[in-house]
Design a protein around this motif. Structure first.
Motif, PDB file in Angstrom:
ATOM      1  N   GLY A 139       0.790  -1.218   0.000  1.00 15.73           N
ATOM      2  CA  GLY A 139       0.000   0.000   0.000  1.00 15.73           C
ATOM      3  C   GLY A 139       0.822   1.268   0.000  1.00 15.73           C
ATOM      4  N   GLY A 140       2.070   1.182  -0.459  1.00 21.19           N
ATOM      5  CA  GLY A 140       2.931   2.364  -0.493  1.00 21.19           C
ATOM      6  C   GLY A 140       3.591   2.674   0.825  1.00 21.19           C
ATOM      7  N   SER A 141       3.406   1.842   1.824  1.00 18.83           N
ATOM      8  CA  SER A 141       3.990   2.068   3.138  1.00 18.83           C
ATOM      9  C   SER A 141       5.511   1.992   3.083  1.00 18.83           C
ATOM     10  CB  SER A 141       3.461   1.032   4.127  1.00 18.83           C
ATOM     11  OG  SER A 141       4.252   0.985   5.300  1.00 18.83           O
ATOM     12  N   TYR A 142       6.153   2.694   4.003  1.00 25.48           N
ATOM     13  CA  TYR A 142       7.610   2.632   4.122  1.00 25.48           C
ATOM     14  C   TYR A 142       8.100   1.233   4.492  1.00 25.48           C
ATOM     15  CZ  TYR A 142       7.030   2.481   9.178  1.00 25.48           C
ATOM     16  OH  TYR A 142       6.670   2.100  10.447  1.00 25.48           O
ATOM     17  N   LEU A 143       7.210   0.345   4.910  1.00 23.65           N
ATOM     18  CA  LEU A 143       7.631  -1.003   5.272  1.00 23.65           C
ATOM     19  C   LEU A 143       8.161  -1.782   4.076  1.00 23.65           C
ATOM     20  CD1 LEU A 143       4.808  -2.024   7.772  1.00 23.65           C
ATOM     21  CD2 LEU A 143       7.150  -1.313   8.305  1.00 23.65           C
ATOM     22  N   CYS A 144       7.733  -1.426   2.877  1.00 21.23           N
ATOM     23  CA  CYS A 144       8.265  -2.086   1.682  1.00 21.23           C
ATOM     24  C   CYS A 144       8.702  -1.095   0.613  1.00 21.23           C
ATOM     25  CB  CYS A 144       7.240  -3.070   1.100  1.00 21.23           C
ATOM     26  SG  CYS A 144       5.836  -2.296   0.275  1.00 21.23           S
ATOM     27  N   THR A 145       8.645   0.200   0.897  1.00 19.95           N
ATOM     28  CA  THR A 145       8.962   1.234  -0.088  1.00 19.95           C
ATOM     29  C   THR A 145      10.022   2.166   0.475  1.00 19.95           C
ATOM     30  OG1 THR A 145       6.671   1.166  -0.860  1.00 19.95           O
ATOM     31  CG2 THR A 145       8.008   3.046  -1.557  1.00 19.95           C
ATOM     32  N   ALA A 146      11.079   2.399  -0.271  1.00 22.16           N
ATOM     33  CA  ALA A 146      12.123   3.314   0.175  1.00 22.16           C
ATOM     34  C   ALA A 146      11.608   4.744   0.189  1.00 22.16           C
ATOM     35  CB  ALA A 146      13.346   3.200  -0.733  1.00 22.16           C
ATOM     36  N   VAL A 147      11.863   5.455   1.266  1.00 19.91           N
ATOM     37  CA  VAL A 147      11.449   6.849   1.441  1.00 19.91           C
ATOM     38  C   VAL A 147      12.587   7.595   2.119  1.00 19.91           C
ATOM     39  CG1 VAL A 147       8.992   6.267   1.605  1.00 19.91           C
ATOM     40  CG2 VAL A 147      10.393   6.354   3.695  1.00 19.91           C
ATOM     41  N   ARG A 148      12.403   8.906   2.289  1.00 15.90           N
ATOM     42  CA  ARG A 148      13.405   9.688   3.012  1.00 15.90           C
ATOM     43  C   ARG A 148      13.502   9.206   4.455  1.00 15.90           C
ATOM     44  NH1 ARG A 148      12.609  14.445   4.272  1.00 15.90           N
ATOM     45  NH2 ARG A 148      14.798  15.110   4.390  1.00 15.90           N
ATOM     46  N   LYS A 149      14.704   9.194   4.968  1.00 15.06           N
ATOM     47  CA  LYS A 149      15.019   8.731   6.316  1.00 15.06           C
ATOM     48  C   LYS A 149      14.736   7.236   6.434  1.00 15.06           C
ATOM     49  CE  LYS A 149      14.589  13.298   8.384  1.00 15.06           C
ATOM     50  NZ  LYS A 149      13.978  14.137   9.435  1.00 15.06           N
ATOM     51  N   TYR A 150      14.007   6.787   7.433  1.00 17.80           N
ATOM     52  CA  TYR A 150      13.900   5.348   7.666  1.00 17.80           C
ATOM     53  C   TYR A 150      12.892   4.673   6.744  1.00 17.80           C
ATOM     54  CZ  TYR A 150      13.278   0.821   9.732  1.00 17.80           C
ATOM     55  OH  TYR A 150      13.214  -0.533   9.899  1.00 17.80           O
ATOM     56  N   ASP A 151      13.242   3.451   6.284  1.00 21.41           N
ATOM     57  CA  ASP A 151      12.286   2.598   5.571  1.00 21.41           C
ATOM     58  C   ASP A 151      12.695   1.145   5.767  1.00 21.41           C
ATOM     59  OD1 ASP A 151      14.081   1.726   3.226  1.00 21.41           O
ATOM     60  OD2 ASP A 151      14.086   3.897   2.961  1.00 21.41           O
ATOM     61  N   GLY A 152      11.763   0.239   5.502  1.00 16.64           N
ATOM     62  CA  GLY A 152      12.011  -1.176   5.703  1.00 16.64           C
ATOM     63  C   GLY A 152      13.076  -1.767   4.800  1.00 16.64           C
ATOM     64  N   PRO A 153      13.055  -1.524   3.492  1.00 19.94           N
ATOM     65  CA  PRO A 153      14.016  -2.178   2.599  1.00 19.94           C
ATOM     66  C   PRO A 153      15.477  -1.834   2.879  1.00 19.94           C
ATOM     67  CG  PRO A 153      12.146  -1.362   1.355  1.00 19.94           C
ATOM     68  CD  PRO A 153      12.005  -0.807   2.740  1.00 19.94           C
ATOM     69  N   THR A 154      15.754  -0.570   3.211  1.00 20.70           N
ATOM     70  CA  THR A 154      17.151  -0.154   3.385  1.00 20.70           C
ATOM     71  C   THR A 154      17.442   0.388   4.776  1.00 20.70           C
ATOM     72  OG1 THR A 154      16.778   2.122   2.577  1.00 20.70           O
ATOM     73  CG2 THR A 154      17.265   0.425   0.932  1.00 20.70           C
ATOM     74  N   GLY A 155      16.466   0.331   5.673  1.00 27.27           N
ATOM     75  CA  GLY A 155      16.687   0.851   7.004  1.00 27.27           C
ATOM     76  C   GLY A 155      16.987   2.332   6.982  1.00 27.27           C
ATOM     77  N   LEU A 156      18.064   2.719   7.628  1.00 24.56           N
ATOM     78  CA  LEU A 156      18.463   4.128   7.695  1.00 24.56           C
ATOM     79  C   LEU A 156      19.338   4.535   6.516  1.00 24.56           C
ATOM     80  CD1 LEU A 156      19.318   3.939  11.442  1.00 24.56           C
ATOM     81  CD2 LEU A 156      17.445   5.310  10.516  1.00 24.56           C
ATOM     82  N   GLY A 157      19.781   3.552   5.721  1.00 19.65           N
ATOM     83  CA  GLY A 157      20.603   3.875   4.561  1.00 19.65           C
ATOM     84  C   GLY A 157      21.798   2.949   4.438  1.00 19.65           C
ATOM     85  N   THR A 158      22.792   3.396   3.671  1.00 23.19           N
ATOM     86  CA  THR A 158      23.987   2.605   3.398  1.00 23.19           C
ATOM     87  C   THR A 158      25.223   3.363   3.866  1.00 23.19           C
ATOM     88  OG1 THR A 158      24.218   3.533   1.164  1.00 23.19           O
ATOM     89  CG2 THR A 158      22.867   1.536   1.402  1.00 23.19           C
ATOM     90  N   PRO A 159      26.358   2.691   4.044  1.00 26.20           N
ATOM     91  CA  PRO A 159      27.531   3.347   4.624  1.00 26.20           C
ATOM     92  C   PRO A 159      28.033   4.541   3.811  1.00 26.20           C
ATOM     93  CG  PRO A 159      27.806   0.979   4.666  1.00 26.20           C
ATOM     94  CD  PRO A 159      26.591   1.246   3.826  1.00 26.20           C
ATOM     95  N   ASN A 160      28.293   5.619   4.507  1.00 24.79           N
ATOM     96  CA  ASN A 160      28.989   6.777   3.970  1.00 24.79           C
ATOM     97  C   ASN A 160      30.228   6.939   4.836  1.00 24.79           C
ATOM     98  OD1 ASN A 160      29.942   9.190   2.993  1.00 24.79           O
ATOM     99  ND2 ASN A 160      28.162  10.412   3.594  1.00 24.79           N
ATOM    100  N   GLY A 161      31.224   6.114   4.580  1.00 27.44           N
ATOM    101  CA  GLY A 161      32.338   6.037   5.498  1.00 27.44           C
ATOM    102  C   GLY A 161      31.944   5.234   6.736  1.00 27.44           C
ATOM    103  N   ILE A 162      32.622   5.505   7.840  1.00 30.23           N
ATOM    104  CA  ILE A 162      32.410   4.698   9.055  1.00 30.23           C
ATOM    105  C   ILE A 162      31.790   5.498  10.202  1.00 30.23           C
ATOM    106  CG2 ILE A 162      34.257   3.106   8.469  1.00 30.23           C
ATOM    107  CD1 ILE A 162      36.064   4.607  10.442  1.00 30.23           C
ATOM    108  N   GLY A 163      31.440   6.751   9.965  1.00 31.47           N
ATOM    109  CA  GLY A 163      30.979   7.617  11.055  1.00 31.47           C
ATOM    110  C   GLY A 163      29.763   7.092  11.797  1.00 31.47           C
ATOM    111  N   ALA A 164      28.808   6.508  11.076  1.00 31.75           N
ATOM    112  CA  ALA A 164      27.581   6.022  11.716  1.00 31.75           C
ATOM    113  C   ALA A 164      27.797   4.759  12.520  1.00 31.75           C
ATOM    114  CB  ALA A 164      26.503   5.780  10.660  1.00 31.75           C
ATOM    115  N   PHE A 165      28.961   4.127  12.367  1.00 31.44           N
ATOM    116  CA  PHE A 165      29.213   2.826  12.981  1.00 31.44           C
ATOM    117  C   PHE A 165      30.139   2.901  14.192  1.00 31.44           C
ATOM    118  CE2 PHE A 165      28.104   2.436   8.576  1.00 31.44           C
ATOM    119  CZ  PHE A 165      27.161   1.439   8.564  1.00 31.44           C
TER     120      PHE A 165
END
Length: 409
Positions: free
Chosen positions: A383-409
């Motif tokens: 139904g277009g929910s973030y649970l299966c659709t990528a959106v700004r900030k958090y979403d189910g498929p990619t979570g918070l995003g992908t690594p941009n260096g190591i700062g978030a880790f």
């Protein structure tokens, strides 16, 4: 909208037209230099049959989450066929570039444990070829960075299995690509029974692993917390798990709130400042757990329980990674699946160097600005929910995003 269309056209040109949802190719060892440099050419798509590396599991058993393709005749793709399809598997330097990783500088005191089922008798020799082809430090007497044990820490391996051997090669190669200075501990469970895989995780912790990658999954079941929860709850050790390759839906152990659930993306070169772009991969697992309570650090509102994923990396077999495996294959192959993303992220955690003191995924949620936000793509129909659709900030498929260096880790 014009920019979005431009990116979509670039993806289509890179992936080819009419490709199905997974791809792989078999390459001879001498093709490694071609893999490292090939990045252009028009695709002439042919019939491809996607195939999971591991068979569907029985109840209370897990499947590895790697994917390959075969041609219309059932044969693994040849180098010529792969070039015609414009499939140029990513080597270590590509992945380090895409995720801005300081791989040459860090990770020397970290041990990444790879948990898999059955035995790959050629794991060490195949890893040596991959590392040499990628100009990574050799694991040898002067640099003893590889060790293989069974789930009890002994040297007697379990039964060999060609399906899981490909998974083992993928995991070791991706951990090496992200963190070539790390020590690698391969713990082979007796089989793919979830209890044995959990015991292998426990053994990895006992042997001093600082980060543990699990590239396998089983469908959720009501007693999962009772049977599996303790195996994947080891404060002081960061544990990661792939979210699955079946699109919208949740698998275990990724559903457990004590692990970092790793989703998947389509990664491709672009003309933007980063030099790369990503969309959510349609096959990545995502959604709302049926049984696991929502951790305090997750604030999304459409799921009252644990939401999957937390973070992501390349997993789409249309944009595959190069792997070297000779137990069941003839050398270089290209694989996709969230099995690639989990060990790659394990290497990122190792580069950051504080996996023993961070609180698993919760740090990501407090430092999400240190990630590349993925805002396009979907893993199914919800139904277009973030649970299966990528959106700004958090979403189910990619979570918070992908690594941009190591700062978030």
């Amino acid at each position: 909208m014009q920019h979005t269309n431009h990116l979509r056209d670039r993806v289509r040109r890179r992936l080819g037209h009419g490709l199905v949802v997974a791809a792989a190719l078999c390459l001879v060892a001498s093709a490694a230099p071609q893999l490292a440099s090939a990045r252009s050419g028009s695709a002439q798509a042919g019939p491809i049959k996607p195939e999971r590396v591991c068979s569907e599991p029985a109840a209370h058993h897990a499947a590895c989450l790697a994917i390959l393709d075969r041609d219309a005749n059932g044969a693994a793709l040849t180098p010529a066929a792969a070039r015609a399809l414009d499939l140029h598997p990513f080597m270590a330097a590509d992945l380090q570039s895409a995720y801005k990783l300081p791989s040459a500088l860090l990770g020397g005191r970290q041990t990444i444990a790879i948990i898999d089922a059955f035995d790959d008798p050629f794991a060490e020799s195949d890893l040596a070829v991959y590392r040499a082809a990628n100009n990574l430090p050799a694991c040898d007497a002067d640099n003893p960075c590889f060790r293989k044990v069974n789930q009890r820490g002994g040297d007697t391996p379990p039964q060999a299995n060609t399906e899981w051997a490909a998974e083992i090669s993928l995991d070791l190669d991706m951990a090496s690509a992200a963190c070539p200075n790390c020590r690698l501990l391969l713990v082979e469970a007796d089989d793919n029974d979830t209890a044995n895989l959990g015991a292998a995780v426990d053994e990895a912790v006992r042997l001093g692993a600082t980060i543990i990658s699990n590239s396998y999954g089983a469908p959720e079941y009501p007693s999962e917390l009772v049977e599996a929860g303790d195996h994947y709850n080891h404060p002081g050790t960061t544990i990661l798990a792939s979210t699955g390759d079946s699109g919208y839906g949740v698998a275990v152990p990724a559903a457990l709130s004590t692990v970092v659930a790793v989703g998947g993306t389509t990664l491709y070169e672009d003309s933007n400042a980063r030099g790369w772009s990503e969309t959510a991969w349609a096959g990545a697992g995502s959604g709302c757990s049926a049984y696991v309570a929502k951790p305090a650090w997750q604030k999304d509102r459409a799921c009252g329980k644990r939401t999957v994923a937390d973070v992501a990396a390349v997993a789409d077999p249309h944009t595959p990674v190069a792997v070297y495996d000779t137990f069941g294959f003839n050398g270089w192959i290209a694989l996709g699946g969230t099995s690639a993303a989990s060990p790659l992220l394990a290497g990122v955690y190792a580069l950051a160097g504080n996996a023993g003191v961070v609180n698993t995924s919760s740090r990501l949620y407090a430092h999400s600005t240190g990630l590349f936000d993925v805002t396009t793509g979907a893993t199914g129909n919800c139904g277009g929910s973030y649970l299966c659709t990528a959106v700004r900030k958090y979403d189910g498929p990619t979570g918070l995003g992908t690594p941009n260096g190591i700062g978030a880790f």
